[in-house]
Design a protein around this motif. Structure first.
Motif, short mmCIF file in Angstrom:
data_model
loop_
_atom_site.label_atom_id
_atom_site.label_comp_id
_atom_site.label_asym_id
_atom_site.label_seq_id
_atom_site.Cartn_x
_atom_site.Cartn_y
_atom_site.Cartn_z
N PRO A 151 44.07 108.76 -15.47
CA PRO A 151 45.09 108.29 -14.52
C PRO A 151 45.10 106.76 -14.46
CG PRO A 151 43.16 109.12 -13.35
CD PRO A 151 42.94 109.38 -14.80
N SER A 152 46.06 106.20 -13.75
CA SER A 152 46.17 104.74 -13.69
C SER A 152 45.03 104.15 -12.85
CB SER A 152 47.53 104.35 -13.09
OG SER A 152 47.59 104.78 -11.75
N GLY A 153 44.79 102.88 -13.05
CA GLY A 153 43.79 102.18 -12.25
C GLY A 153 42.54 101.78 -13.00
N TRP A 154 42.40 102.11 -14.29
CA TRP A 154 41.25 101.66 -15.05
C TRP A 154 41.24 100.13 -15.07
CZ3 TRP A 154 37.49 104.80 -16.49
CH2 TRP A 154 37.77 106.16 -16.64
N ASN A 155 40.04 99.54 -15.04
CA ASN A 155 39.95 98.08 -15.13
C ASN A 155 38.74 97.71 -15.99
OD1 ASN A 155 39.82 95.34 -14.85
ND2 ASN A 155 40.30 95.36 -12.68
N PHE A 156 39.04 97.18 -17.17
CA PHE A 156 38.01 96.81 -18.13
C PHE A 156 37.80 95.30 -18.21
CE2 PHE A 156 39.67 100.81 -20.26
CZ PHE A 156 38.59 101.59 -19.91
N THR A 157 38.41 94.52 -17.32
CA THR A 157 38.40 93.06 -17.48
C THR A 157 37.02 92.43 -17.35
OG1 THR A 157 39.02 92.80 -15.15
CG2 THR A 157 40.81 92.76 -16.78
N ALA A 158 36.09 93.05 -16.66
CA ALA A 158 34.75 92.44 -16.46
C ALA A 158 33.65 93.19 -17.22
CB ALA A 158 34.42 92.42 -14.97
N CYS A 159 34.01 94.00 -18.20
CA CYS A 159 33.04 94.86 -18.89
C CYS A 159 32.18 94.12 -19.91
CB CYS A 159 33.77 95.97 -19.65
SG CYS A 159 34.41 97.23 -18.56
N THR A 160 31.00 94.67 -20.10
CA THR A 160 30.14 94.31 -21.23
C THR A 160 29.75 95.60 -21.93
OG1 THR A 160 28.15 94.35 -19.87
CG2 THR A 160 29.17 92.21 -20.20
N LEU A 161 29.46 95.50 -23.22
CA LEU A 161 29.09 96.66 -24.02
C LEU A 161 27.69 96.44 -24.55
CD1 LEU A 161 30.32 99.30 -25.36
CD2 LEU A 161 30.59 97.87 -27.39
N CYS A 162 26.79 97.38 -24.27
CA CYS A 162 25.40 97.28 -24.72
C CYS A 162 25.11 98.41 -25.71
CB CYS A 162 24.45 97.37 -23.53
SG CYS A 162 24.70 96.04 -22.35
N LYS A 163 24.60 98.05 -26.87
CA LYS A 163 24.31 99.02 -27.93
C LYS A 163 22.88 99.52 -27.80
CE LYS A 163 24.44 99.55 -32.95
NZ LYS A 163 25.14 100.80 -32.97
N PHE A 164 22.71 100.83 -27.94
CA PHE A 164 21.38 101.42 -27.96
C PHE A 164 20.83 101.36 -29.37
CE2 PHE A 164 22.77 103.16 -23.99
CZ PHE A 164 21.61 103.34 -23.27
N THR A 165 19.58 100.95 -29.48
CA THR A 165 18.88 100.96 -30.77
C THR A 165 17.58 101.72 -30.59
OG1 THR A 165 17.79 98.87 -30.28
CG2 THR A 165 19.85 98.74 -31.51
N SER A 166 17.32 102.66 -31.42
CA SER A 166 16.17 103.58 -31.35
C SER A 166 15.88 103.97 -29.91
CB SER A 166 14.95 103.02 -32.08
OG SER A 166 14.64 101.72 -31.66
N ALA A 167 14.91 103.38 -29.24
CA ALA A 167 14.54 103.83 -27.89
C ALA A 167 14.88 102.83 -26.81
CB ALA A 167 13.04 104.13 -27.86
N SER A 168 15.59 101.75 -27.14
CA SER A 168 15.88 100.75 -26.12
C SER A 168 17.32 100.26 -26.21
CB SER A 168 14.93 99.56 -26.28
OG SER A 168 15.17 98.92 -27.51
N ILE A 169 17.70 99.44 -25.24
CA ILE A 169 19.03 98.84 -25.29
C ILE A 169 18.94 97.56 -26.08
CG2 ILE A 169 20.84 97.76 -23.91
CD1 ILE A 169 20.25 99.74 -21.72
N GLY A 170 19.82 97.44 -27.06
CA GLY A 170 19.86 96.24 -27.89
C GLY A 170 20.75 95.19 -27.27
N ARG A 171 21.49 94.50 -28.09
CA ARG A 171 22.30 93.39 -27.59
C ARG A 171 23.50 93.87 -26.80
NH1 ARG A 171 25.45 92.32 -32.99
NH2 ARG A 171 27.50 92.63 -32.09
N CYS A 172 23.91 93.02 -25.86
CA CYS A 172 25.10 93.29 -25.05
C CYS A 172 26.15 92.24 -25.40
CB CYS A 172 24.78 93.23 -23.57
SG CYS A 172 23.61 94.51 -23.03
N ASP A 173 27.41 92.66 -25.50
CA ASP A 173 28.51 91.77 -25.88
C ASP A 173 29.61 91.80 -24.84
OD1 ASP A 173 27.57 90.98 -28.52
OD2 ASP A 173 27.99 93.04 -29.12
N VAL A 174 30.31 90.69 -24.71
CA VAL A 174 31.52 90.65 -23.90
C VAL A 174 32.70 90.88 -24.85
CG1 VAL A 174 30.58 89.13 -22.12
CG2 VAL A 174 31.71 88.14 -24.11
N PRO A 175 33.78 91.46 -24.35
CA PRO A 175 34.91 91.77 -25.24
C PRO A 175 35.66 90.53 -25.69
CG PRO A 175 35.48 92.22 -22.98
CD PRO A 175 34.03 91.85 -22.99
N GLN A 176 36.30 90.64 -26.85
CA GLN A 176 37.18 89.58 -27.33
C GLN A 176 38.55 89.69 -26.66
OE1 GLN A 176 35.00 91.24 -29.40
NE2 GLN A 176 33.72 89.43 -29.40
N ASN A 177 38.96 90.90 -26.34
CA ASN A 177 40.24 91.14 -25.68
C ASN A 177 40.03 92.18 -24.60
OD1 ASN A 177 42.03 89.54 -27.43
ND2 ASN A 177 41.43 91.02 -28.99
#
Length: 117
Positions: free
Chosen positions: A55-81
C-alpha cells in the motif's frame, strides 16, 4: 504456424524471504523499521533496487543497507538514489545463484497494514 520461439524470461531473484528483524517496529506507518532480506539472484548484478508498490506510504529516504557475511553483519551502505517508495544501491556484487542476505534499516513502513508489494 504463428508460433515463434521467444526469449526465455528468468525471474530476477528466487527464494525471496522478507521479515521484520528482531526488535524492529511492526505497526503500519512506523518509521525506523528494519527488514531482513534473503534471496538468490538469478543473474550477476551490480544494482539492487527496492520499490514499494503498495500500500502507499513506504518511505526509503533515510535507509541504509547492511550485508550479512558468514556469521556477522558486514559493511553498511547508503543508497545512491532514494525516494519515498524507491531505493537503489549501485556497485553491488551479487553473484548468480549465491544467497544474498541484507538488513534494510530505517524503513518507513506503509500506512496501511496487511499484504504489501
Amino acid at each position: 504456424r504463428g508460433y515463434r520461439r521467444g526469449w526465455l524470461i528468468a525471474p530476477q531473484v528466487s527464494d525471496l524471504y522478507v521479515s521484520f528483524a528482531r526488535g524492529s517496529f511492526l505497526r503500519a506507518g512506523a518509521s525506523g523499521a528494519t527488514l531482513f532480506l534473503s534471496f538468490f539472484p538469478s543473474n550477476d548484478a551490480t544494482i539492487l533496487r527496492f520499490v514499494g508498490l503498495g500500500p502507499s506510504g513506504w518511505n526509503f529516504t533515510a535507509c541504509t543497507l547492511c550485508k550479512f557475511t558468514s556469521a556477522s553483519i558486514g559493511r553498511c551502505d547508503v543508497p545512491q538514489n532514494a525516494s519515498a517508495n524507491r531505493l537503489e544501491f549501485t556497485g553491488m556484487d551479487l553473484a548468480s545463484g549465491v544467497q544474498s542476505q541484507f538488513e534494510l534499516r530505517n524503513v518507513g513502513l506503509a500506512d496501511a497494514g496487511g499484504a504489501s508489494e
